[in-house]
Design a protein around this motif. Structure first.
Motif, PDB file in Angstrom:
ATOM      1  N   LEU A 213       0.828  -1.207   0.000  1.00  0.00           N
ATOM      2  CA  LEU A 213       0.000   0.000   0.000  1.00  0.00           C
ATOM      3  C   LEU A 213       0.863   1.259   0.000  1.00  0.00           C
ATOM      4  CD1 LEU A 213      -2.808  -0.967   2.535  1.00  0.00           C
ATOM      5  CD2 LEU A 213      -2.915  -0.951   0.052  1.00  0.00           C
ATOM      6  N   ALA A 214       2.022   1.194   0.653  1.00  0.00           N
ATOM      7  CA  ALA A 214       2.831   2.407   0.801  1.00  0.00           C
ATOM      8  C   ALA A 214       3.573   2.734  -0.485  1.00  0.00           C
ATOM      9  CB  ALA A 214       3.824   2.237   1.955  1.00  0.00           C
ATOM     10  N   PHE A 215       3.949   1.699  -1.236  1.00  0.00           N
ATOM     11  CA  PHE A 215       4.803   1.946  -2.400  1.00  0.00           C
ATOM     12  C   PHE A 215       4.163   2.905  -3.413  1.00  0.00           C
ATOM     13  CE2 PHE A 215       7.426   1.207  -6.026  1.00  0.00           C
ATOM     14  CZ  PHE A 215       8.675   0.946  -5.489  1.00  0.00           C
ATOM     15  N   PRO A 216       2.918   2.633  -3.872  1.00  0.00           N
ATOM     16  CA  PRO A 216       2.340   3.554  -4.861  1.00  0.00           C
ATOM     17  C   PRO A 216       2.207   4.979  -4.342  1.00  0.00           C
ATOM     18  CG  PRO A 216       0.980   1.587  -4.611  1.00  0.00           C
ATOM     19  CD  PRO A 216       2.019   1.520  -3.558  1.00  0.00           C
ATOM     20  N   ILE A 217       1.721   5.137  -3.096  1.00  0.00           N
ATOM     21  CA  ILE A 217       1.491   6.512  -2.669  1.00  0.00           C
ATOM     22  C   ILE A 217       2.800   7.235  -2.354  1.00  0.00           C
ATOM     23  CG2 ILE A 217      -0.902   6.219  -1.926  1.00  0.00           C
ATOM     24  CD1 ILE A 217       0.049   6.095   0.918  1.00  0.00           C
ATOM     25  N   ALA A 218       3.804   6.500  -1.863  1.00  0.00           N
ATOM     26  CA  ALA A 218       5.096   7.149  -1.631  1.00  0.00           C
ATOM     27  C   ALA A 218       5.672   7.607  -2.973  1.00  0.00           C
ATOM     28  CB  ALA A 218       6.056   6.185  -0.940  1.00  0.00           C
ATOM     29  N   HIS A 219       5.511   6.771  -3.984  1.00  0.00           N
ATOM     30  CA  HIS A 219       5.995   7.127  -5.320  1.00  0.00           C
ATOM     31  C   HIS A 219       5.266   8.368  -5.835  1.00  0.00           C
ATOM     32  CE1 HIS A 219       7.540   6.651  -9.358  1.00  0.00           C
ATOM     33  NE2 HIS A 219       6.302   6.730  -9.820  1.00  0.00           N
ATOM     34  N   LEU A 220       3.949   8.375  -5.664  1.00  0.00           N
ATOM     35  CA  LEU A 220       3.169   9.531  -6.111  1.00  0.00           C
ATOM     36  C   LEU A 220       3.622  10.798  -5.387  1.00  0.00           C
ATOM     37  CD1 LEU A 220       0.618  10.233  -7.884  1.00  0.00           C
ATOM     38  CD2 LEU A 220      -0.646  10.232  -5.749  1.00  0.00           C
ATOM     39  N   LEU A 221       3.766  10.694  -4.050  1.00  0.00           N
ATOM     40  CA  LEU A 221       4.168  11.856  -3.260  1.00  0.00           C
ATOM     41  C   LEU A 221       5.547  12.340  -3.680  1.00  0.00           C
ATOM     42  CD1 LEU A 221       3.010  10.692   0.274  1.00  0.00           C
ATOM     43  CD2 LEU A 221       2.118  12.631  -0.988  1.00  0.00           C
ATOM     44  N   ALA A 222       6.427  11.412  -4.030  1.00  0.00           N
ATOM     45  CA  ALA A 222       7.803  11.784  -4.351  1.00  0.00           C
ATOM     46  C   ALA A 222       7.911  12.402  -5.734  1.00  0.00           C
ATOM     47  CB  ALA A 222       8.711  10.559  -4.253  1.00  0.00           C
ATOM     48  N   THR A 223       6.969  12.091  -6.620  1.00  0.00           N
ATOM     49  CA  THR A 223       7.101  12.602  -7.984  1.00  0.00           C
ATOM     50  C   THR A 223       6.229  13.832  -8.232  1.00  0.00           C
ATOM     51  OG1 THR A 223       5.525  10.889  -8.611  1.00  0.00           O
ATOM     52  CG2 THR A 223       7.833  10.477  -9.108  1.00  0.00           C
ATOM     53  N   LEU A 224       5.248  14.072  -7.377  1.00  0.00           N
ATOM     54  CA  LEU A 224       4.415  15.262  -7.555  1.00  0.00           C
ATOM     55  C   LEU A 224       5.213  16.515  -7.220  1.00  0.00           C
ATOM     56  CD1 LEU A 224       0.963  14.352  -5.992  1.00  0.00           C
ATOM     57  CD2 LEU A 224       1.426  14.889  -8.378  1.00  0.00           C
ATOM     58  N   PRO A 225       4.806  17.680  -7.736  1.00  0.00           N
ATOM     59  CA  PRO A 225       5.449  18.920  -7.312  1.00  0.00           C
ATOM     60  C   PRO A 225       5.256  19.130  -5.804  1.00  0.00           C
ATOM     61  CG  PRO A 225       3.934  19.310  -9.141  1.00  0.00           C
ATOM     62  CD  PRO A 225       3.797  17.888  -8.783  1.00  0.00           C
ATOM     63  N   MET A 226       6.200  19.810  -5.172  1.00  0.00           N
ATOM     64  CA  MET A 226       6.230  19.954  -3.711  1.00  0.00           C
ATOM     65  C   MET A 226       4.910  20.457  -3.131  1.00  0.00           C
ATOM     66  SD  MET A 226       8.534  19.098  -1.743  1.00  0.00           S
ATOM     67  CE  MET A 226       8.712  19.052   0.018  1.00  0.00           C
ATOM     68  N   SER A 227       4.311  21.444  -3.784  1.00  0.00           N
ATOM     69  CA  SER A 227       3.113  22.047  -3.191  1.00  0.00           C
ATOM     70  C   SER A 227       1.990  21.007  -3.112  1.00  0.00           C
ATOM     71  CB  SER A 227       2.671  23.245  -4.007  1.00  0.00           C
ATOM     72  OG  SER A 227       2.473  22.859  -5.357  1.00  0.00           O
ATOM     73  N   LYS A 228       1.824  20.241  -4.185  1.00  0.00           N
ATOM     74  CA  LYS A 228       0.761  19.231  -4.179  1.00  0.00           C
ATOM     75  C   LYS A 228       1.096  18.094  -3.216  1.00  0.00           C
ATOM     76  CE  LYS A 228      -1.145  19.621  -8.804  1.00  0.00           C
ATOM     77  NZ  LYS A 228      -1.078  19.015 -10.141  1.00  0.00           N
ATOM     78  N   SER A 229       2.358  17.661  -3.221  1.00  0.00           N
ATOM     79  CA  SER A 229       2.693  16.501  -2.395  1.00  0.00           C
ATOM     80  C   SER A 229       2.606  16.862  -0.913  1.00  0.00           C
ATOM     81  CB  SER A 229       4.067  15.961  -2.759  1.00  0.00           C
ATOM     82  OG  SER A 229       5.079  16.647  -2.094  1.00  0.00           O
ATOM     83  N   ASN A 230       2.914  18.119  -0.564  1.00  0.00           N
ATOM     84  CA  ASN A 230       2.762  18.524   0.832  1.00  0.00           C
ATOM     85  C   ASN A 230       1.321  18.414   1.282  1.00  0.00           C
ATOM     86  OD1 ASN A 230       5.239  19.018   1.847  1.00  0.00           O
ATOM     87  ND2 ASN A 230       5.298  21.175   1.285  1.00  0.00           N
ATOM     88  N   LEU A 231       0.418  18.749   0.377  1.00  0.00           N
ATOM     89  CA  LEU A 231      -1.002  18.686   0.682  1.00  0.00           C
ATOM     90  C   LEU A 231      -1.436  17.226   0.902  1.00  0.00           C
ATOM     91  CD1 LEU A 231      -2.684  21.220   0.822  1.00  0.00           C
ATOM     92  CD2 LEU A 231      -3.716  20.599  -1.365  1.00  0.00           C
TER      93      LEU A 231
END
Lengths: 415, 312
Positions: A213-231
């Motif tokens: 479960l963590a792998f996809p969302i960690a990947h998404l968070l790491a590749t999104l721009p900072m402002s979106k991933s912080n949210l």
């Protein structure tokens, strides 16, 4: 040259080398003094209490205190001696002492740990002990034929010294034979090693689910721009900051028979009203809720590793003709391994010792080793609880050492 | 992560599937926390949405469970709600008592953990520190060792704290001091982790500059070091507070009836008769954790700004 060097001195005439060594020693002392108060605090309120508790796993004076005569007889008669009149005389005098001091229950409990069902033997025999007449062997055997059983004598021999390995034998599903050997208990009585195994397997399953479960969302968070991933990170951190009991309560609300998930499934027609799924108060409940609770511990280390992976490697692989699957498998995944290792180890360590969630939602088959320790504590079977604790602690410390080796404790991050 | 222009149809399909999966995982993470909020306003003693709630009928909603939080345990809950009623709430209501205990225990254990932890972190982040790795491992271990083992150890230790010295000296079970000390121990790893992380970016030449200008070590600490690491210290303190505020196992083992905390009350509530009053407590706790999370995030950004670390 060396001479000139060694003759360099400070302004007050000391050799430079000695002055440097003194200054370094002073700095070391200062650094240590800053840590010392906390170290002392942790040793006194944490390490000593645990050490003292673990001592109970090899020390139990319930029998040895109340049976001095037998203790003497056992130390003067080596293993394998005949239980003659003198042994029974010692037993009779100890039983009389137990009656006087009202310690028969305590002594019986100690023997009862290794030979179940013998507590009453002591309490009932002690009641009439002061009326016993020699020859004691016949008198005691007439009182209760069980006194002739070698297993009981073997148990008393072991218990006559307060230091014992009995509780580790019990905790590893073993027992003493009448001739002093050690054998495994009958198959249907083996519970402890089985529960240890189950705890480790369930923790493994939970760790694996967390990773998936963590792998996809960690990947998404790491590749999104900072402002979106912080949210989006808030969605990971909010559960992390929310009370464990709140999360457990919510899951009970969601998963119970009349709960939200079952109601939705029924109203959608997926299941009938009589076919409600049991998802809580069993092993499934433990797995679901613990996965949810430990998920942030997997996401955070994965995220911090993935953040540092440069996308140019993957692009280079693609431009050289690799398919997206090959790129993922050969280029991206290997680079995430440190994060996977750190997250998986931490999650596993925390899962192995979990108590609260299994206790609340585990029902009968979702209990872990911690819950069994609590059970024995509540039954005042402290020595066995301590032996089980020692074994669990040893496992956790090995994993902790491994974590320090592979990841480094100073790399631990929270949010 | 945008879809590259060279993606083939299969990759496009996977791209969208991947996002759907991610959304599902985020729903899994957050829904249990959000679900309790509307349910805590349920007018019926159920743990699920009633028909009236789903149609947004005002009759389906009520504050009765919040009211129960105040009245449960009161001497005269049905008295008119004047100042003496509120005095009764303050003095007798079970959840209010638990909240007071949680705050008192949380406050003192946070103070102990933060002061000792910050001092130790200062020492640990110095390069001269001997046995740094081993000591760090020991200080972090309360976070790793299973809580049941810690609680069991404390239970025996607190029933006669001086037994190791060979004499009797009262007991720490069923005392505030005992619970505070236990919670402080559990909070220490969090303080150490956050403060040492802040100190990694700390420029040691600043404190040397202060020393060369004649400041005493304590003056250097309060005037130079502390203001710079304060965000980290406060985050650590908040972590320690939350740890204490959420801790139930040690309380179960060593606290007496006078030290009932909110988690202890919730534990009773979940194990025995689970009533929707639990959900209203849960809602309040979720709101508190949102506030704490926001504070910690702001502090982290501030810390990065004042240390000149650009957020990546």
């Amino acid at each position: 040259m060396t001479d000139a060097y060694s003759q360099l001195t400070t302004a007050d005439g000391r050799p430079l080398k000695a002055a440097l060594a003194a200054a370094q020693a002073r700095a070391r002392r200062r650094a240590f003094l800053l840590v010392a108060p906390l170290l002392l605090f942790v040793v006194v309120t944490f390490i000593l209490p645990i050490g003292q508790m673990l001592q109970r796993s090899v020390y139990h004076d319930g029998f040895s205190n109340s049976a001095p005569a037998l203790g003497e007889w056992f130390s003067s008669h080596p293993d394998g001696s005949d239980f003659d009149e003198s042994a029974y005389a010692a037993l009779a005098s100890d039983l009389a002492l137990m009656k006087k001091d009202k310690t028969a229950g305590e002594a019986g409990t100690r023997i009862n740990y290794t030979v179940p069902g013998t507590r009453s033997l002591f309490t009932s025999s002690a009641r009439g002990a002061d009326k016993l007449e020699p020859p004691y062997k016949e008198a005691l055997l007439a009182l209760d034929a069980k006194w002739g059983e070698p297993v009981i004598w073997q148990a008393m021999r072991e218990a006559s010294s307060p230091w014992t390995s009995d509780f580790y034998l019990i905790a590893t599903d073993r027992q003493r034979t009448a001739d002093g050997g050690i054998e495994r208990v009958p198959e249907n009585e083996r519970i402890y090693l089985w529960l240890f195994g189950k705890t480790f397997i369930l923790s493994g399953v939970i760790t694996f689910l967390c990773l998936i479960l963590a792998f996809p969302i960690a990947h998404l968070l790491a590749t999104l721009p900072m402002s979106k991933s912080n949210l989006l990170m808030i969605l990971v951190l909010l559960p992390f900051w929310t009370s464990l009991l709140v999360r457990t309560t919510s899951w009970i609300v969601l998963l119970q028979g009349q709960g939200v998930v079952n109601n939705i499934l029924v109203s959608l027609g997926v299941i009938g009203d009589d076919g409600r799924i049991t998802m809580i108060y069993n092993q499934t409940g433990t797995i679901i809720v613990m996965t949810h609770i430990l998920l942030p511990f997997m996401v955070l280390p994965l995220y911090s590793v993935m953040r540092t992976i440069k996308p140019s490697y993957a692009r280079a692989a693609r431009s050289l003709g690799a398919t997206s699957w090959t790129t993922f498998r050969r280029i991206y995944l290997p680079q995430t391994l440190p994060g996977i290792g750190a997250g998986a180890l931490l999650t596993f360590i925390l899962a192995v010792g979990y108590y609260i969630t299994p206790a609340l939602v585990g029902g009968a088959d979702g209990q872990l080793i911690s819950n069994l320790i609590q059970f024995h504590m509540s039954k005042s079977n402290w020595s066995l609880a301590a032996a089980l604790s020692a074994m669990l602690l040893a496992g956790v410390l090995v994993l902790y050492w491994l974590y320090d080796r592979l990841v480094g404790i100073d790399k631990l991050k929270l949010g | 992560m945008a879809l590259p222009v060279y993606a083939d149809p299969l990759e496009r399909l996977w791209y969208y599937t991947y996002h759907v999966i991610c959304v599902a995982i985020f729903v899994f993470l957050i829904s249990p926390i959000l679900i309790v909020m509307p349910l805590s306003f349920n007018a019926e003693p159920y743990f699920t949405f009633t028909q009236k709630m789903l149609t947004f009928d005002p009759e389906g909603y009520s504050l009765r469970w919040y009211d129960l939080l105040l009245t449960h345990g009161m001497v005269a809950p049905d008295a008119p709600r004047d100042s003496s009623w509120w005095e009764d709430v303050w003095a007798n209501a079970a959840w209010v008592k638990a909240a007071k205990n949680s705050v008192i225990i949380g406050f003192w254990s946070t103070i102990v953990a933060t002061v000792l932890g910050t001092l130790a972190a200062l020492g640990l982040s110095r390069s001269e520190m001997p046995y740094r790795r081993l000591i760090m491992a020991v200080l972090i271990s309360p976070m790793i060792v299973p809580i049941i083992i810690i609680a069991t150890g404390l239970f025996f230790f607190y029933s006669n704290p001086c037994s190791m010295l060979g004499f009797e000296c009262g007991r720490l079970t069923s005392t505030y001091t005992g619970v505070v000390l236990a919670h402080a121990t559990l909070g220490i790893p969090f303080v150490i982790i956050t403060v040492t992380a802040t100190l990694i970016g700390f420029d040691q030449s600043l404190s040397r500059a202060a020393a060369s200008l004649g400041a005493s070590p304590s003056r250097t600490f309060f005037k130079v070091v502390l203001p710079l690491i304060l965000p980290g210290v406060i985050s650590g303190a908040l972590f320690a507070f939350v740890t204490s505020f959420d801790e139930v196992v040690a309380v179960l083992f060593i606290a007496g009836p006078d030290q009932q905390t909110i988690p202890r009350q919730m534990w009773n509530g979940i194990r025995e008769a689970i009533s929707p009053a639990i959900l209203s407590v849960a809602t309040i706790l979720v709101l508190i954790s949102i506030a704490l999370l926001a504070t910690v995030e702001l502090l982290r950004r501030r810390s990065e700004r004042i240390r000149g670390v650009t957020p990546q």
